[in-house]
Design an enzyme around this catalytic site. Structure first.
Site, PDB file in Angstrom:
ATOM      1  N   HIS A 191       2.915  -9.715   0.824  1.00  0.00           N
ATOM      2  CA  HIS A 191       2.765  -8.831   1.965  1.00  0.00           C
ATOM      3  C   HIS A 191       4.124  -8.422   2.526  1.00  0.00           C
ATOM      4  O   HIS A 191       4.240  -7.534   3.356  1.00  0.00           O
ATOM      5  CB  HIS A 191       1.936  -9.568   3.045  1.00  0.00           C
ATOM      6  CG  HIS A 191       1.381  -8.687   4.095  1.00  0.00           C
ATOM      7  ND1 HIS A 191       1.664  -8.863   5.424  1.00  0.00           N
ATOM      8  CD2 HIS A 191       0.568  -7.627   4.008  1.00  0.00           C
ATOM      9  CE1 HIS A 191       1.040  -7.933   6.118  1.00  0.00           C
ATOM     10  NE2 HIS A 191       0.360  -7.181   5.299  1.00  0.00           N
ATOM     11  N   TYR A 236       1.967   4.780  12.021  1.00  0.00           N
ATOM     12  CA  TYR A 236       2.092   3.384  12.436  1.00  0.00           C
ATOM     13  C   TYR A 236       3.454   3.167  13.081  1.00  0.00           C
ATOM     14  O   TYR A 236       4.455   3.668  12.608  1.00  0.00           O
ATOM     15  CB  TYR A 236       2.011   2.433  11.230  1.00  0.00           C
ATOM     16  CG  TYR A 236       0.666   2.358  10.524  1.00  0.00           C
ATOM     17  CD1 TYR A 236      -0.346   3.266  10.787  1.00  0.00           C
ATOM     18  CD2 TYR A 236       0.432   1.371   9.579  1.00  0.00           C
ATOM     19  CE1 TYR A 236      -1.560   3.195  10.124  1.00  0.00           C
ATOM     20  CE2 TYR A 236      -0.781   1.290   8.906  1.00  0.00           C
ATOM     21  CZ  TYR A 236      -1.775   2.213   9.179  1.00  0.00           C
ATOM     22  OH  TYR A 236      -2.965   2.132   8.522  1.00  0.00           O
ATOM     23  N   ARG A 277       0.870  -1.175   0.000  1.00  0.00           N
ATOM     24  CA  ARG A 277       0.000   0.000   0.000  1.00  0.00           C
ATOM     25  C   ARG A 277       0.896   1.212   0.000  1.00  0.00           C
ATOM     26  O   ARG A 277       1.734   1.351   0.880  1.00  0.00           O
ATOM     27  CB  ARG A 277      -0.855   0.023   1.267  1.00  0.00           C
ATOM     28  CG  ARG A 277      -1.973  -0.967   1.248  1.00  0.00           C
ATOM     29  CD  ARG A 277      -2.717  -0.906   2.547  1.00  0.00           C
ATOM     30  NE  ARG A 277      -3.951  -1.697   2.427  1.00  0.00           N
ATOM     31  CZ  ARG A 277      -4.760  -1.944   3.436  1.00  0.00           C
ATOM     32  NH1 ARG A 277      -4.499  -1.453   4.620  1.00  0.00           N
ATOM     33  NH2 ARG A 277      -5.845  -2.650   3.266  1.00  0.00           N
ATOM     34  N   ARG A 313      -6.516  -4.804   0.003  1.00  0.00           N
ATOM     35  CA  ARG A 313      -7.943  -4.548   0.123  1.00  0.00           C
ATOM     36  C   ARG A 313      -8.277  -3.046   0.110  1.00  0.00           C
ATOM     37  O   ARG A 313      -7.660  -2.255   0.780  1.00  0.00           O
ATOM     38  CB  ARG A 313      -8.437  -5.183   1.418  1.00  0.00           C
ATOM     39  CG  ARG A 313      -9.916  -5.126   1.587  1.00  0.00           C
ATOM     40  CD  ARG A 313     -10.297  -5.881   2.812  1.00  0.00           C
ATOM     41  NE  ARG A 313     -10.395  -7.314   2.548  1.00  0.00           N
ATOM     42  CZ  ARG A 313     -10.347  -8.222   3.520  1.00  0.00           C
ATOM     43  NH1 ARG A 313     -10.165  -7.849   4.744  1.00  0.00           N
ATOM     44  NH2 ARG A 313     -10.485  -9.490   3.226  1.00  0.00           N
TER      45      ARG A 313
END
Lengths: 700, 552
Positions: free
Chosen positions: A434, A467, A374, A404
């Site tokens: 990922h 994050y 992402r 997603r």
């Protein structure tokens, strides 16, 4: 004695556990230590979290029920039962959410920001809004009525609508009509300031004021906002898809028309109206949520971002960049001196972007390879990669389209990278990529050197500010060779290779964890100290959980820091009484995945892109890599000891699956704040120990 | 002042006065001694094998030390296409091209300009070989060489040295090296530091499996049938094998890495397997199902079918030796490709040793055909002398010199069959032989040079010559012209003439010689050969013979 760890009582349902996580987020909104805007933001987060939860998780459960699938989950709940429990829990949560909102709105007013209700408007406002309505709103509204000749219209997923009842002159009864609140217009309509107050009204209220204008000649009996959430869990049938890209483009369009799974209606909505909607959408009563306030709180993000009242937001915080990285012109040289760890967001993400930029311009760099999962809208990483390709570097980018809700975004920049001359690959069929890894191949004096950056978080400069993640720069030869192999595997040029240091899901990552846990068990059996500390986002995988139970029952001490879902139930006598589960929910989203195994004093530390979830271990390409540099290892242990001693934002999971804040005994420590204030790379043990009497987890 | 008897091709006697004219001094360049390449470089070796596509990328530093950067492997069932249908299917070629495109990208990543991409038996034996090579060229831009079995082995063995520390000792003591490929296998025997025997057989693990897969379902004792089949196929080979004592056994290919893995429980550190361990494992797996092998021994699914045929082959061969175990250097063709590129660029010592091996096994072949060794040595010496002196004139390199040397060693082997048209016999024997490390095309060059060592001169009318590429036709003519001159000088097979010097003057090539004996036959032959030499080089060879010893 062989124990059976399959007992469903030992497991917590993942959806219910997720709801508990969202509840922890919700609780941040009533934590007085958080500034007002931030508290409001937590409400908005809760609201958008629930949106995703319903459209993905609940939708999938509904699919299962519809398909007649009634297998129990590890916690012993059938899909039907889960839906029921979710509904119960979610209803309480939504009610609480609005109780909190209605507690915060007056506070907002005290701070001179007013979101007005219709009855609070003065004449001047009405006149202003009438003009606004005529000019801006009316042209984009499409009122639709339902009668025998016109079927119930398709209501867009997650769109806000006004439902109304019109008087039918010819027949007895009423006509249902609906009008969508246009998403292209701002949800908050700004009114003229008055008495030093900023004043707003919600767009749906504006429409409601002038609703008569849409149905001239008809009598509007009542009108209320509502919103539906549909099934958005797209499953792409890869085997059939020739080109993944096209398939995803198609399914984005398809997604808008899934089955309705949640209906949110205004608390005061007329029962007749609710019935019409319920029948038309074929929705159960338990799926209807009565909302005591504005539906869909995500508008708060806008309200908060537009306002710059400093005291209402968190203190501004500047990410720190290690001096040796700001001073140096040659990041390659710095990496050569030793592995570099960056703890985001406390430490800046800029060195990572600079690393790519530098590589693009460095004449000795031959090739750059990176996985992108992402990325942000105008991503400096994407720009740097495109630039590198333009400058003649060989750039290979593995783009994961299946992230997603980001597909649309991903396709745009994937195309951009291709245009710039990058070699864009789309990963392995059926497996989401990922892992977060960058490889820079550089020709140096008398060798080829490979520089690798690995991270627990995405290459996204925006989320890197929010994050908590850990990134590692290294030129360790084994890491370089492994990185090359991983990219060759991802490109499909080579079969899964034997790796020196990395473990890759779905090949052997799970097995590696088993080995590591088993090793602690062996040590515990021999009476040696055995300790596992694991930090992750979610703990769901039943097999790992069973391994942890086995470890716990053999005397391995296990400290888990699980931000989100945790299906493990701690504190069960003889099963999990050596396990403590903590969750930290605070200003930053805890995101790093760190795994520590005492290993009879060797202290093995691994970082990973993977959580202990079946999807990470079975259906995604994930990496697990060891920390070998002593200094870096020490830093991670420091990070752990601060995190484990947090008394402010930590909640401890109780055996019933509920979470309680820790009771501070001797000191208060907010780990996130600590990391913000203290540059941990320059502190030492004695500093930590003198300032806080640490519970010596590492030194028992 | 001495008198020389000088002939040119017009039989005109010329008196030559030393020192009157300017001479071109011909430098006697030594071949292969200098380092051609002093820069570090990255090489790529691509191997299109029978069941997989492999690539190795290696960095070679200024000293010629190799370090691996990439090692890739993807399974593509090329061999099962070829060995069962005779052609490689369109889909497989497509798949091949897709992966090769990826390999090309990796080569671009490293800015590699020197690579070698080779295809072995699966492509070589496919009826649509040319189509495959062409498609790959069109779609990926990669040049694929389809190499012979012996070239494949030669290349692979180049990598052994880097793996076995006591390689030198093994060569000395006597070693049987067995290399089992998917489609074919190779036996080599080393003794006293020389390669004394090397022979390929068309039997390989995958080929056996493909051929016998029909029968497998019809018998419960498949291993027995396998053994019988293999035995019948290697019988003839054993018959011609030299009877020397062999104390060592080196095993290459044939899933030996899988076998080693099983025996060493995944710790592939040791490069030696005990014979007893090997046989024990063999007995163990003999009647186990594929599934069990995968589960119990962790054998990769794609290798499990060919494991048993491989083990039987190794078992048969180790029994030909007195060895108590096998060395298992885990070398691959792609390792060898890299080593070969390094040898070429850096012209290493190893390269010379490998060439020596080829020469010594060629000499063994000549010996087998009862060639006149003294004559060969003499012609060899003279030809090489002329070749080296004329380096600037012929413009050929060390490889061609090497091919000429082989041609010389073999030029008379046809006499073994018959003295009538022995040059054609020589050609036929050479063309149907394999010499390790020499390509099929190079074999054609060698065979032609040998054929044209006397009598006939090259002509496009000859089939054997016509099928060569233009480049190789020129090579053949040049090498044959030199060989013919040298051969003429030992026409009597009595080594009467010694060369003293060679120089060029006014488009004449003077060959300064001396002899104690009657040299009329040589003289006459030389004059006959001079014409062809002039046609090829534009120089008239003139033989000067000084009677007697080396006295000025």
């Amino acid at each position: 004695m062989i124990k059976d760890f399959n007992n469903s009582e030992y497991f917590i349902n993942r959806e219910l556990s997720w709801l508990e996580f969202n509840d922890r987020v919700l609780n941040e909104s009533i934590d007085d230590d958080n500034p007002l805007f931030e508290r409001l933001k937590f409400l908005a987060i809760v609201s958008s979290n629930l949106d995703e939860f319903f459209s993905v998780r609940v939708a999938s459960l509904k699919d299962q029920v519809n398909a007649g699938y009634d297998k129990e989950d590890p916690a012993g709940l059938t899909p039907k039962r889960q839906l029921k429990e979710i509904s119960k829990r979610a209803h309480t949560m939504v009610n609480e959410e609005y109780v909190y909102l209605n507690r915060l709105l007056p506070e907002l007013r005290e701070n001179n920001i007013k979101i007005l209700k219709i009855n609070e408007l003065v004449k001047e406002d009405i006149l202003y809004l009438e003009k606004y309505f005529q000019r801006e709103v009316y042209p984009v509204l499409t009122p639709m009525a339902v009668d025998s000749s016109r079927p119930f219209p398709l209501i867009l997923n997650k769109s806000l609508n006004i439902g109304l009842l019109l008087e039918d002159e010819q027949e007895e009864g009423n006509i249902f009509a609906t009008v969508q609140i246009p998403a292209i217009l701002p949800r908050l309509v700004k009114l003229k300031n008055k008495d030093g107050n900023e004043r707003f009204i919600l767009l749906e209220d504006v429409v409601n004021i002038f609703i008569d204008k849409l149905f001239l000649g008809k009598n509007v009996l009542c009108s209320y906002p509502y919103r539906i959430t549909r099934n958005a869990d797209l499953t792409i049938h890869e085997e059939e898809a020739e080109d993944l890209l096209i398939e995803i483009e198609k399914s984005i369009k398809k997604r808008k028309w899934g089955e309705a799974i949640r209906l949110e209606v205004d608390n005061n909505m007329d029962d007749r109206l609710v019935e019409v909607l319920r029948k038309a959408l074929e929705i159960h009563r338990g799926e209807i949520y009565y909302i005591d306030g504005p539906i869909d709180l995500t508008f708060i993000f806008k309200l908060v971002s537009k306002n710059t009242k400093k005291k209402l937001t968190y203190n501004k915080f500047m990410a720190h960049t290690p001096k040796y990285l700001t001073k140096t012109k040659d990041i390659f040289k710095e990496i050569t001196k030793g592995d570099i760890l960056l703890h985001h967001p406390y430490e800046s993400f800029k060195p990572v972007v600079d690393f790519i930029k530098k590589s693009a311009h460095d004449e000795n760099v031959l090739a750059i390879k990176q996985t992108l999962y992402r990325v942000s809208g105008d991503s400096p990483i994407v720009n740097a990669l495109a630039k590198a390709a333009e400058l003649g570097k060989q750039v290979t980018v593995l783009v994961e389209l299946k992230a997603r809700f980001d597909e649309e975004n991903n396709i745009i920049w994937a195309k951009r990278l291709e245009k710039a001359g990058c070699h864009v690959i789309y990963g392995l069929l059926g497996l989401k990529t990922h892992s977060k890894i960058t490889l820079v191949v550089r020709k140096e004096e008398d060798r080829i050197k490979r520089y690798v950056h690995l991270s627990t978080g995405n290459y996204n400069d925006i989320t890197a500010k929010l994050y908590t993640d850990i990134g590692l720069f290294t030129c360790n030869e084994y890491f370089g060779a492994d990185a090359s192999k991983v990219f060759n595997m991802l490109s499909g040029y080579s079969e899964p290779p034997e790796l020196y240091r990395f473990y890759v899901a779905p090949l052997n990552l799970r097995e590696r964890f088993y080995e590591l846990i088993e090793n602690e068990i062996e040590n515990a059996k021999k009476g040696r100290k055995a300790l596992i500390i694991a930090k992750m986002n979610s703990l769901v995988d039943p097999d790992i959980i069973k391994m942890l139970y086995k470890a716990s029952s053999n005397g391995v001490r296990i400290e888990l820091i699980v931000r989100g879902i945790c299906c493990l139930r701690p504190g069960i006598t003889n099963i999990s009484d050596n396990i403590t589960v903590r969750s930290i929910v605070g200003r930053f989203l805890e995101h790093s995945r760190i795994y520590y195994f005492y290993n009879d004093g060797r202290e093995d530390i691994y970082l990973s892109s993977a959580d202990w979830m079946p999807r990470n271990l079975n259906r995604r390409v994930e990496l697990l890599f060891p920390i070998e540099d002593r200094k870096v290892k020490k830093r991670i242990i420091d990070i752990f000891s601060i995190t484990l001693n947090d008394t402010v934002k930590t909640r401890i999971q109780k055996p019933d699956g509920k979470y309680k804040r820790v009771e501070s005994e001797r000191f208060t420590l907010n780990s996130q704040e600590f990391f913000m204030k203290n540059n941990i790379s320059s502190i030492n043990d004695s500093f930590i120990k003198t300032k806080y009497e640490m519970k010596g987890i590492f030194n028992e | 002042m001495c008198f020389f008897v000088i002939f040119n091709m017009d039989f005109i006697l010329i008196l030559y006065h030393l020192g009157k004219r300017e001479k071109i001094y011909l430098q006697n360049d030594k071949w292969g001694d200098k380092m051609i390449n002093k820069k570090d470089e990255i090489f790529a070796g691509i191997d299109i094998g029978s069941h997989s596509l492999k690539m190795k990328v290696a960095y070679v530093d200024k000293k010629g030390e190799i370090s691996t950067l990439e090692n890739l492997r993807r399974t593509v069932p090329i061999g099962s296409d070829t060995f069962s249908n005779g052609i490689v299917s369109f889909d497989t070629v497509e798949e091949l091209c897709e992966i090769l495109k990826g390999y090309k990208r990796i080569m671009e990543d490293y800015k590699i300009s020197t690579y070698r991409a080779v295809a072995t038996s699966a492509v070589r034996e496919a009826k649509n070989k040319d189509y495959i090579v062409d498609q790959i060229k069109l779609k990926t831009g990669l040049r694929i060489e389809v190499i012979s079995n012996s070239e494949e082995k030669f290349l692979t063995y180049k990598a052994i040295r880097e793996q076995l520390d006591d390689y030198r000792r093994l060569r000395k003591e006597g070693t049987l090296l067995v290399d089992i490929g998917a489609g074919s296998s190779e036996l080599s025997i080393y003794k006293r530091n020389k390669l004394i025997f090397s022979q390929g057989i068309k039997i390989g693990s995958l080929r056996i499996n493909e051929i016998l897969s029909e029968i497998e379902k019809k018998t419960l004792d498949f291993p027995k049938i396998l053994e019988e089949f293999i035995e019948s196929n290697i019988e003839s080979l054993i018959a011609i094998k030299p009877r020397v004592k062999l104390n060592n056994f080196i095993a290459i290919g044939g899933e030996i890495s899988v076998i080693n893995n099983i025996l060493k429980h995944g710790k592939n550190e040791s490069k030696y397997i005990n014979k007893t361990d090997f046989l024990k494992l063999y007995e163990n797996i003999l009647y186990k199902s594929n599934n069990t092998l995968v589960k119990e021994y962790n054998v990769p699914q794609n290798r499990v079918d060919i494991l048993l045929p491989s083990m039987i082959l190794f078992k048969k061969f180790i029994n030909l030796t007195q060895a108590e175990g096998m060395y298992v250097p885990l070398v691959s063709l792609r390792d060898g490709l890299i080593s070969d590129l390094v040898d070429r660029k850096f012209n290493t010592l190893r390269n010379k040793e490998f060439n020596k091996d080829i020469i010594s096994s060629t000499r063994n072949m000549a010996k087998r055909y009862k060639s006149d060794n003294k004559h060969i040595r003499d012609v060899e010496k003279k030809s090489l002398y002329i070749y080296d002196k004329l380096k600037k004139i012929h413009g050929l390199g060390s490889r061609e010199r090497f091919l000429m040397q082989i041609a010389i060693i073999l030029h008379d082997i046809g006499k073994y069959l018959s003295f009538i048209n022995h040059h054609i016999n020589s050609y036929n024997i050479i063309i149907s032989s394999e010499i390790i490390g020499v390509s099929k095309e190079e074999m054609r060059v060698i065979a032609n040079v040998a054929k044209y060592h006397s009598k006939e001169t090259p002509s496009l009318l000859h089939n054997t010559y016509g099928i060569l590429s233009e480049k190789n036709r020129i090579k053949v003519s040049k090498l044959a012209a030199i060989l013919r001159l040298a051969n003429a000088l030992d026409r009597s097979h009595k080594q009467k003439i010694k060369i003293k010097d060679i120089y060029i003057d006014n488009r004449n090539l003077y060959i300064d010689t001396y002899s104690k004996e009657d040299y009329l036959l040589e003289q006459w032959t030389f004059i006959n050969e001079a014409d062809f030499f002039k046609q090829v080089f534009g120089l008239s060879p003139i033989l000067k013979i000084k009677k007697g010893g080396l006295v000025d």
